[in-house]
Design a protein around this motif. Sequence first.
Motif, short mmCIF file in Angstrom:
data_model
loop_
_atom_site.label_atom_id
_atom_site.label_comp_id
_atom_site.label_asym_id
_atom_site.label_seq_id
_atom_site.Cartn_x
_atom_site.Cartn_y
_atom_site.Cartn_z
N ALA A 1 -14.83 35.40 3.84
CA ALA A 1 -15.23 35.86 2.51
C ALA A 1 -14.16 36.73 1.85
N GLU A 2 -13.52 37.60 2.64
CA GLU A 2 -12.60 38.58 2.06
C GLU A 2 -11.13 38.17 2.08
N GLY B 1 -11.33 33.27 0.94
CA GLY B 1 -11.88 32.88 -0.35
C GLY B 1 -13.15 32.08 -0.25
N SER B 2 -14.07 32.49 0.57
CA SER B 2 -15.44 31.98 0.71
C SER B 2 -15.59 30.70 1.53
N GLU B 3 -14.61 29.79 1.53
CA GLU B 3 -14.75 28.56 2.30
C GLU B 3 -13.44 28.19 2.99
N GLY C 1 -19.62 29.13 5.01
CA GLY C 1 -18.34 28.81 4.41
C GLY C 1 -17.34 28.23 5.38
#
Length: 203
Positions: free
Chosen positions: A133-134, A137-139, A168
């Motif tokens: 996530a950090e 970029g989410s996936e 993700g």
Amino acid sequence: KHATWDEAVAANENDLDRIEKEASTFVRRVIEKNAGLPAVVGFSGGKDSLATYLIVENATGEKPPLFFMDTGIELPETVEFIDNFAKKRDVQIIGEKAGERFWESVDIFGPPARDFRWCCKILKLGPAATAIAEEIGSETISFMGQRKLESFQRSIEPRITENPWVPGQLSANPIQNWNALEVWLYIFQKQEDFNPLYNRGYH
């Protein structure tokens, strides 16, 4: 007859070429099917993740980042090997460091057990979700060194999986059908340095 490892590699060239081509084709298909998703290689410092990295590198012609969760209880030689591998290839290590989280959690949950694997969720899966996530970029597509012959559970899992604990992350296993000897012969064929702990009896 006493054979050297070089002779063993030479005797198995055809098999190594075949499984490399199959695994590389799998990697390219996964990337094409999920166009736009950044790819990383789950890297534990062990032989299977090393072979997987070499496959992804061969298949894509690129050097993907390493995805490594430092649980805080890794042997220092393993952490050093991963750092050196990343520097050698000039690639980023993506992941979270657990610090003292294991020891703090033992006081609460007690020792981890096969039917109570709290440590995996706290030290690997949770931090992996945070890192994706950090930092990514989410996936992401995570190429992993998971193999069927490691356990019964892994023998029945599909080659591409998603874990509800790590949203993700699409996990794909290029060397899923390899045996341990093929992994070692492949590493020897590529003349790649591996974790020195193997030579000291840590498997």
